[in-house]
Each structure stands twice: as C-alpha cells, then as structure tokens.
Design an enzyme around this catalytic site. Structure first.
Site, mmCIF file in Angstrom:
data_model
loop_
_atom_site.group_PDB
_atom_site.id
_atom_site.type_symbol
_atom_site.label_atom_id
_atom_site.label_comp_id
_atom_site.label_asym_id
_atom_site.label_seq_id
_atom_site.Cartn_x
_atom_site.Cartn_y
_atom_site.Cartn_z
ATOM 1 N N HIS A 56 38.308 34.826 44.558
ATOM 2 C CA HIS A 56 38.033 35.633 43.359
ATOM 3 C C HIS A 56 36.542 35.856 43.199
ATOM 4 O O HIS A 56 35.724 35.187 43.832
ATOM 5 C CB HIS A 56 38.638 34.975 42.113
ATOM 6 C CG HIS A 56 37.893 33.754 41.628
ATOM 7 N ND1 HIS A 56 37.707 33.477 40.303
ATOM 8 C CD2 HIS A 56 37.286 32.728 42.298
ATOM 9 C CE1 HIS A 56 37.044 32.343 40.163
ATOM 10 N NE2 HIS A 56 36.777 31.868 41.354
ATOM 11 N N HIS B 208 41.126 37.837 33.709
ATOM 12 C CA HIS B 208 40.587 37.472 35.025
ATOM 13 C C HIS B 208 41.724 37.455 36.038
ATOM 14 O O HIS B 208 42.864 37.113 35.718
ATOM 15 C CB HIS B 208 39.914 36.107 34.985
ATOM 16 C CG HIS B 208 39.130 35.799 36.232
ATOM 17 N ND1 HIS B 208 37.892 36.346 36.482
ATOM 18 C CD2 HIS B 208 39.421 35.030 37.330
ATOM 19 C CE1 HIS B 208 37.439 35.920 37.657
ATOM 20 N NE2 HIS B 208 38.355 35.127 38.188
ATOM 21 N N CYS C 283 36.126 40.971 39.139
ATOM 22 C CA CYS C 283 37.352 40.310 39.591
ATOM 23 C C CYS C 283 38.444 41.304 39.984
ATOM 24 O O CYS C 283 39.024 41.217 41.072
ATOM 25 C CB CYS C 283 37.837 39.334 38.529
ATOM 26 S SG CYS C 283 38.417 40.079 36.983
#
Length: 365
Positions: A340, A328, A280
């Site tokens: 993402h 994240h 990520c």
C-alpha cells in the site's frame, strides 16, 4: 530687597519618581508574563504528537479520497461537455451547408424568374419565425421540401445540443468548486500535521521519520511507550505468516501484485496515480489496470467494484480496506500482508493488514 524665588524641586526627586514608575511597570509586565506562562499549555510529548499527526493524516486521506472522487466527476463532466460542444459545432456546420444549398436553389429560381415563397421563409434571418411557418414548405416541390425539413431538423438538434452543453457546463463548474473545497481540506490537514511535527526536537523528529519510513507502529512515541506498541503488530505478523505463502488465484491477480511490487519505495503523493508517485487508491487502480482490469478512482467506489469477501477468505490480489469511512486501501499479497501507499513521508511498502482498523475486502478480476 531680596528677590522672591519659587523653591527649586530636587532633580533627584523627579528622577526617583520616574525610576519608581518604570520599575513598577516592569514589575507588572514581569508578573503578567510569569502569570501567563504559569497557565501555558505544556509541551506535548512525542507520543501525543504522533497520535495527533496520525489523526490528521487519516483525516487528510479521507479528504484526499473525496478530492479524487470530485476530480473524477469533474473530468467526466468536462469530457461530456467537450463532446457535446464538438457535436454542436458539427451540426452547425451541417446546418450551414443545408442553408447554403437552399440559397443556391433560391438563386436558380430567381434567375429563372421567381422565388418560391417557401424558399423565402427558409432563408429568413429569424429561424424561430421560419420554424413557426415551416408548414408552408409543403407548397414547394419535393426537393425543396426535403431540404427545408433537413434544415429544420438540424436547427432543432443544434438548439438541443447547446442546451445540453449549458447543463454540462453548470455541472462541471459545480464539480470544480467541490474539487477546490476538498483540495483546501487536504492541504489544511497536512499543514496542521507539519506544524505539529515541527514541535518535536531534531532528535525526536529524526526518530519519528525513520520509524514512519520503516513502517514502525511506535514512530515518535517509541521512547515514551517502549516496545509494547510494536509487539502487537509483530504478533499479528507472526500469526499471519503461520498461514504460509499463498499463490495468486488468477493470472490477473498475479499481474496486479507484480506491478505493485515494482512500485515499492515510490513516494506517497495525495491525488497521484503514478507512475512516479501514488496515493492509496491510485496505486491499487494502477496495479489492476496493469492486469487489464479497470477500477474506479476512489476507495469508497473500489470497495463496490467486485465481490465482497470476508477476512478469512482473503486471497492475493484482493483489495483490503480500512477505517470506518473506507478511506484507505491496499493490495493483499498473502500471509496477512499487503502492498500500500501509506501517507506523506511513507513510501509504497509491504505492511501487515493489522496495522489499521480493517473495514472489508473486495475481490476483482
């Protein structure tokens, strides 16, 4: 006279005893098996497997970000150590040239009939002794004194560089040990997730993987929980879409989004920064690097790399962060959506920001 013989045991009786014993043991073993199976844990439902797998993947991503941070620090320590080592080598070479120069002066003086005491000290095989007694260099001429002072400075610099190199080497080893620890943590979590998924039937596993690849919120639990799980996400998507499309506020933000869009469909690989795969924070770092902005490597450092903005102030190009541990990150593209790299098995994709617990946002560039 009749012979006296011992009475003969019936072979049937012996066989019967052995048979009875065998049956008794078998019965006991069977009873144990049935008793144990009576207390065995029930097979988890697909929904339970999904919940546990989601938790393990979240924990794996948190460990991945710690791994990324440890790797960044190890890389920096290694680069600093290499620079110090190279500088020490250059200084040592310069020191040797200075000592050779002093040797040439000494040879000339010897040929001319004498060797100055200060030069003798400069050429000693014991540098520490030379440094302790270097004050005698004042007895030499100006040229010799300057040369001796240069040797003294270079020798001190070399000692200092070697000490700093040793410190950096210890620091590097500590970061490499942390790197190994976090790498093992990531692999442990991912192995546990794979073991749980292996407990699903082939049909359940196929449904789960298809749902994850498509970005469904129900995944393996879809059959157990029905469509309600995805309904909330659909409502959130529609509510976000009502805001209408947003234009990137700067050319750099537009460039970052364009780069991220070009990565759609590429796989998630923990620790990866492109160009063929990403995690990520590796994706957001690469996207903004393509726009000419240098971001740090991890989620918990990227969140402090710009100006914090509220959720209501989001603009395309902002970094959006999730979970209480800031584990994240995605790149906001407007309309309540982001690009993402989700997790193993789920490629880079567009998703609603409501699919995970929102933790904050940062504007960079």
């Amino acid at each position: 006279m009749a012979a006296h013989r011992k009475p003969k045991h019936s072979s049937f009786g012996g066989q019967a005893v052995r048979t009875a014993a065998t049956l008794a043991l078998a019965s006991a073993a069977t009873a144990t098996v049935f008793e144990g199976s009576g207390h065995a844990a029930p097979r988890p439902t697909p929904a339970q497997v999904k919940a546990d797998v989601d938790r393990l993947y979240e924990e794996a991503e948190a460990a991945t970000e710690k791994y990324n941070g440890a790797k960044e620090q190890a890389d920096q320590a290694r680069a600093a150590f290499d620079r110090l080592r190279d500088e020490a080598a250059r200084r040592t070479e310069r020191l040797n040239r200075s000592r050779d120069s002093l040797g040439a002066v000494a040879a000339a003086q010897y040929r001319s009939g004498g060797l100055d005491p200060a030069i003798q000290l400069a050429l000693t095989s014991n540098p520490d002794q030379y440094l302790e007694r270097a004050a005698l260099a004042e007895k030499a001429g100006d040229r010799q004194a300057a040369a001796i002072a240069a040797v003294r400075r270079e020798l001190a610099a070399v000692h200092q560089l070697r000490a700093r190199s040793a410190d950096r080497l210890r620091e590097l080893k500590a970061h490499e040990a942390e790197l190994r620890t976090q790498k093992a943590a990531v692999r442990t979590k991912l192995d546990a997730a794979r073991a749980l998924l292996a407990r699903l039937t082939a049909e359940e596993r196929a449904r789960y993987e298809a749902a994850v690849a498509a970005g469904s919120h129900d995944a393996a639990g879809a059959s157990a929980s029905g469509p309600a799980g995805g309904a909330a996400a659909d409502r959130a998507d529609r509510a976000s879409a009502d805001r209408g499309p947003l234009t990137a506020p700067t050319g750099r933000a537009a460039a970052a989004i364009a780069f991220a869009e070009a990565q759609l469909g590429k796989p998630y690989v923990w620790g990866a920064t492109g160009p063929s795969a990403y995690d990520c924070s590796g994706l957001t770092q690469a996207a903004w690097r393509a726009a000419g902005v240098s971001l740090p490597r991890t989620t918990y450092t990227q969140i402090n790399a710009g100006t914090r903005v509220s959720r209501s102030e989001l603009a395309p190009g902002d970094l959006v962060f999730f979970y209480s541990g800031i584990s994240h990150v995605g790149l906001y593209i407007g309309g309540g959506r982001m690009i993402h790299a989700p997790r193993p098995g789920a490629p880079v994709r567009i998703a609603p920001i409501d699919e995970m617990p929102f933790a904050g946002a940062t504007r960079v560039g």
